[in-house]
Design a protein around this motif. Structure first.
Motif, PDB file in Angstrom:
ATOM      1  N   LEU A 140       0.818  -1.221   0.000  1.00 25.29           N
ATOM      2  CA  LEU A 140       0.000   0.000   0.000  1.00 25.29           C
ATOM      3  C   LEU A 140       0.850   1.269   0.000  1.00 25.29           C
ATOM      4  CD1 LEU A 140      -2.806  -1.114   2.482  1.00 25.29           C
ATOM      5  CD2 LEU A 140      -3.118  -0.530   0.072  1.00 25.29           C
ATOM      6  N   GLY A 141       2.152   1.095   0.034  1.00 20.34           N
ATOM      7  CA  GLY A 141       3.031   2.262  -0.015  1.00 20.34           C
ATOM      8  C   GLY A 141       3.090   2.997   1.307  1.00 20.34           C
ATOM      9  N   LEU A 142       2.713   2.299   2.401  1.00 18.97           N
ATOM     10  CA  LEU A 142       2.680   2.949   3.710  1.00 18.97           C
ATOM     11  C   LEU A 142       4.030   2.889   4.417  1.00 18.97           C
ATOM     12  CD1 LEU A 142      -0.840   1.905   4.960  1.00 18.97           C
ATOM     13  CD2 LEU A 142      -0.099   4.097   4.032  1.00 18.97           C
ATOM     14  N   LYS A 197       6.339   4.506   3.102  1.00 17.82           N
ATOM     15  CA  LYS A 197       6.869   5.799   2.671  1.00 17.82           C
ATOM     16  C   LYS A 197       6.015   6.920   3.278  1.00 17.82           C
ATOM     17  CE  LYS A 197       8.342   3.999  -1.819  1.00 17.82           C
ATOM     18  NZ  LYS A 197       7.581   2.710  -1.828  1.00 17.82           N
ATOM     19  N   TYR A 210       4.222  10.862   2.404  1.00 19.42           N
ATOM     20  CA  TYR A 210       3.693  11.655   1.296  1.00 19.42           C
ATOM     21  C   TYR A 210       3.426  13.078   1.749  1.00 19.42           C
ATOM     22  CZ  TYR A 210       3.099   6.948  -0.359  1.00 19.42           C
ATOM     23  OH  TYR A 210       3.353   5.659  -0.710  1.00 19.42           O
ATOM     24  N   PHE A 227      -4.448  10.660   9.278  1.00 16.55           N
ATOM     25  CA  PHE A 227      -3.725  10.591   8.010  1.00 16.55           C
ATOM     26  C   PHE A 227      -2.247  10.881   8.237  1.00 16.55           C
ATOM     27  CE2 PHE A 227      -7.925  12.022   5.973  1.00 16.55           C
ATOM     28  CZ  PHE A 227      -8.366  10.719   5.904  1.00 16.55           C
ATOM     29  N   PHE A 271       0.909  10.667   5.773  1.00 17.08           N
ATOM     30  CA  PHE A 271       0.469  11.696   4.841  1.00 17.08           C
ATOM     31  C   PHE A 271       0.611  13.054   5.537  1.00 17.08           C
ATOM     32  CE2 PHE A 271      -1.591   7.767   3.761  1.00 17.08           C
ATOM     33  CZ  PHE A 271      -1.451   7.705   2.381  1.00 17.08           C
ATOM     34  N   ASP A 307       3.136  15.394  -3.228  1.00 16.25           N
ATOM     35  CA  ASP A 307       2.740  14.141  -3.868  1.00 16.25           C
ATOM     36  C   ASP A 307       1.258  14.078  -4.186  1.00 16.25           C
ATOM     37  OD1 ASP A 307       5.370  12.792  -3.558  1.00 16.25           O
ATOM     38  OD2 ASP A 307       4.922  13.047  -1.426  1.00 16.25           O
ATOM     39  N   ILE A 308       0.450  14.605  -3.276  1.00 20.55           N
ATOM     40  CA  ILE A 308      -1.002  14.458  -3.412  1.00 20.55           C
ATOM     41  C   ILE A 308      -1.691  15.797  -3.156  1.00 20.55           C
ATOM     42  CG2 ILE A 308      -3.071  13.301  -2.499  1.00 20.55           C
ATOM     43  CD1 ILE A 308      -1.173  11.019  -1.536  1.00 20.55           C
ATOM     44  N   LYS A 330       0.830  14.727  -9.528  1.00 18.64           N
ATOM     45  CA  LYS A 330       0.591  13.433 -10.166  1.00 18.64           C
ATOM     46  C   LYS A 330      -0.514  12.616  -9.499  1.00 18.64           C
ATOM     47  CE  LYS A 330       3.673  13.722 -13.408  1.00 18.64           C
ATOM     48  NZ  LYS A 330       3.084  14.320 -14.623  1.00 18.64           N
ATOM     49  N   ALA A 331      -1.072  13.139  -8.400  1.00 18.29           N
ATOM     50  CA  ALA A 331      -2.155  12.401  -7.729  1.00 18.29           C
ATOM     51  C   ALA A 331      -3.130  13.393  -7.111  1.00 18.29           C
ATOM     52  CB  ALA A 331      -1.592  11.479  -6.662  1.00 18.29           C
ATOM     53  N   SER A 362      -9.996   6.629   4.789  1.00 19.68           N
ATOM     54  CA  SER A 362      -8.599   6.188   4.808  1.00 19.68           C
ATOM     55  C   SER A 362      -8.366   5.069   3.798  1.00 19.68           C
ATOM     56  CB  SER A 362      -8.166   5.784   6.212  1.00 19.68           C
ATOM     57  OG  SER A 362      -9.124   4.957   6.801  1.00 19.68           O
ATOM     58  N   LEU A 406      -7.743   6.878   0.632  1.00 19.70           N
ATOM     59  CA  LEU A 406      -6.403   7.486   0.599  1.00 19.70           C
ATOM     60  C   LEU A 406      -5.320   6.423   0.381  1.00 19.70           C
ATOM     61  CD1 LEU A 406      -4.758  10.088   0.863  1.00 19.70           C
ATOM     62  CD2 LEU A 406      -4.759   9.787   3.332  1.00 19.70           C
ATOM     63  N   LEU A 407      -5.510   5.245   1.010  1.00 21.77           N
ATOM     64  CA  LEU A 407      -4.542   4.161   0.846  1.00 21.77           C
ATOM     65  C   LEU A 407      -4.534   3.623  -0.588  1.00 21.77           C
ATOM     66  CD1 LEU A 407      -4.113   4.452   3.799  1.00 21.77           C
ATOM     67  CD2 LEU A 407      -4.448   2.014   4.111  1.00 21.77           C
ATOM     68  N   LEU A 438      -4.864   5.480  -3.077  1.00 22.47           N
ATOM     69  CA  LEU A 438      -4.047   6.478  -3.768  1.00 22.47           C
ATOM     70  C   LEU A 438      -2.554   6.219  -3.536  1.00 22.47           C
ATOM     71  CD1 LEU A 438      -4.715   8.886  -5.536  1.00 22.47           C
ATOM     72  CD2 LEU A 438      -4.809  10.314  -3.511  1.00 22.47           C
ATOM     73  N   SER A 439      -2.185   5.947  -2.293  1.00 19.37           N
ATOM     74  CA  SER A 439      -0.756   5.715  -2.037  1.00 19.37           C
ATOM     75  C   SER A 439      -0.303   4.410  -2.698  1.00 19.37           C
ATOM     76  CB  SER A 439      -0.457   5.710  -0.526  1.00 19.37           C
ATOM     77  OG  SER A 439      -1.112   4.656   0.119  1.00 19.37           O
ATOM     78  N   TYR A 440      -1.189   3.410  -2.717  1.00 21.13           N
ATOM     79  CA  TYR A 440      -0.879   2.175  -3.456  1.00 21.13           C
ATOM     80  C   TYR A 440      -0.561   2.495  -4.912  1.00 21.13           C
ATOM     81  CZ  TYR A 440      -1.699  -1.918  -6.333  1.00 21.13           C
ATOM     82  OH  TYR A 440      -1.560  -2.899  -7.266  1.00 21.13           O
ATOM     83  N   ARG A 441      -1.450   3.286  -5.509  1.00 20.08           N
ATOM     84  CA  ARG A 441      -1.322   3.531  -6.951  1.00 20.08           C
ATOM     85  C   ARG A 441      -0.104   4.386  -7.278  1.00 20.08           C
ATOM     86  NH1 ARG A 441      -6.452   5.044  -9.963  1.00 20.08           N
ATOM     87  NH2 ARG A 441      -4.997   4.577 -11.647  1.00 20.08           N
ATOM     88  N   LEU A 442       0.319   5.206  -6.324  1.00 23.08           N
ATOM     89  CA  LEU A 442       1.540   5.986  -6.524  1.00 23.08           C
ATOM     90  C   LEU A 442       2.766   5.074  -6.596  1.00 23.08           C
ATOM     91  CD1 LEU A 442       0.923   9.090  -4.242  1.00 23.08           C
ATOM     92  CD2 LEU A 442       1.540   9.174  -6.660  1.00 23.08           C
ATOM     93  N   ASN A 443       2.628   3.865  -6.079  1.00 23.93           N
ATOM     94  CA  ASN A 443       3.764   2.945  -6.009  1.00 23.93           C
ATOM     95  C   ASN A 443       3.616   1.704  -6.874  1.00 23.93           C
ATOM     96  OD1 ASN A 443       5.511   4.069  -3.719  1.00 23.93           O
ATOM     97  ND2 ASN A 443       3.441   4.150  -2.880  1.00 23.93           N
ATOM     98  N   LEU A 486       6.323  -1.289  -7.604  1.00 22.11           N
ATOM     99  CA  LEU A 486       6.002  -2.494  -6.834  1.00 22.11           C
ATOM    100  C   LEU A 486       5.948  -3.717  -7.735  1.00 22.11           C
ATOM    101  CD1 LEU A 486       4.817  -3.473  -3.969  1.00 22.11           C
ATOM    102  CD2 LEU A 486       2.590  -3.266  -5.089  1.00 22.11           C
TER     103      LEU A 486
END
Lengths: 219, 219
Positions: A79-81, A83, A85, A105, A110, A148-149, A172-173, B196, B199-200, B202-207, B211
């Motif tokens: 889920l990119g968590l 990192k 943002y 958040f 975030f 980022d967002i 980009k988001a 949330s 939002l997650l 979104l962070s998934y898709r950023l990566n 991935l």
């Protein structure tokens, strides 16, 4: 057109739920869980969970189940968590303020860096130490800060114009709360929260029985 | 288990969008639209639109298209927007206040009748002329007022208990903003807005690109 995901959206939308459940299990000190147990908790089939996770490599073993912490950490990474943002909010009305104040958040990584509005009376006011700025300063801000967002909380009449500005400035988001389907380029990720669509789903469902009964009777 | 819809959820979720688009067309004085034009605007196939609408009886004709006003009115009725609804908000924090202040819902027929909170410092304060009440008065209030929809804006730790109370007091529809999957009986409609989770996504898709690239390389 917005960016197309590689894995189908319905799969992606289940991932945050898996993550939430696993976080709960972890809190309750559960070490292992069978795919059957996990699926019962989540209301999806065990094979659905396996299939979903297989998009990202295999996890768990038949007859052994999942190691909760391992799977949780993997989902955190997926889920990119793992990192952080940087975010900005456009529109400091009720909803924008509510989101700015929602510190959960922040805890997930975030980090709100700026809030912008069109209303001069709000300029200089602070939400959690972040100053509300004139939206005219947006492009300048974005040229100096890596964001980022962008979180869009403005009335729908201006949201496409604002989306265009954000995209032009390199965003980009977009997390869009305006009740409109925005048009963004293929390399921009758009995630919508359409509150009124959600509420209308509820009013529909309050009437569905009667609605479809009438339809049958009309035939 | 929550109430099962008769028509599949993905179809139902497209209806508010159709309604929004038709409202826009109506505002722009468009009288007729072909299913092809409508489908291009909406980014779904023409046959998808036809199929969706066929759940509620046939509309439009091949080669003639849809009468915008007629279809708009029909969707208004299908979505139950020809009726009004009484709502209450549980939780007068940032999000609860934002929703209470969002007058668009009021205009569509969702009338806020009460706001409840656990915090004594909020009791008696008003949002749009509606007093924030002690949540201890909830059951009494519900016994005296017919409420169609309860809007749940409280932290997740208390939301299942609150959902149980609402259901016991006769509430048949819950609009849930708590980041938790509530358990409600089969005759109760549950609609979630999981901010949330969104939002997650979104962070998934950023990566996602990176991935899945890593995954391929690992093989």
């Amino acid at each position: 057109m917005t960016k197309k995901p590689i894995v189908p959206m319905p799969v992606i939308r289940r991932l945050p739920r898996y993550h939430r459940y696993l976080e709960e299990l972890l809190k309750n000190d559960v070490k292992r869980i069978s795919s059957r147990e996990l699926s019962e908790k989540m209301g999806v089939t065990a094979s659905q969970i396996r299939q979903d996770l297989n998009n990202y490599g295999g996890f768990g073993q038949q007859g052994y189940g999942y190691n909760v912490e391992e799977l949780y950490n993997t989902l955190t990474r997926i889920l990119g968590l793992d990192k952080t943002y940087s975010t900005i909010i456009i529109g400091a009305g009720n909803l924008g303020q509510a989101i700015a104040n929602y510190t959960n958040f922040e805890r997930t990584g975030f980090n709100l860096k700026g809030i912008f509005d069109i209303n001069p009376r709000l300029f200089g006011l602070k939400i959690r130490d972040i100053e509300i700025m004139d939206v005219e300063l947006l492009e300048d801000f974005l040229s100096k800060n890596k964001i980022d967002i962008a979180i869009l909380c403005i009335p729908k009449d201006n949201s496409q114009i604002m989306a265009d500005r954000l995209v032009k400035a390199g965003i980009k988001a977009i997390w869009n709360f305006s009740p409109i389907d925005l048009d963004v380029p293929d390399d921009v990720i758009l995630e919508n929260v359409h509150l009124s669509d959600s509420l209308l789903t509820l009013s529909y469902r309050l009437n569905e029985d009667k609605l479809l009964k009438n339809k049958v009777e009309e035939k």
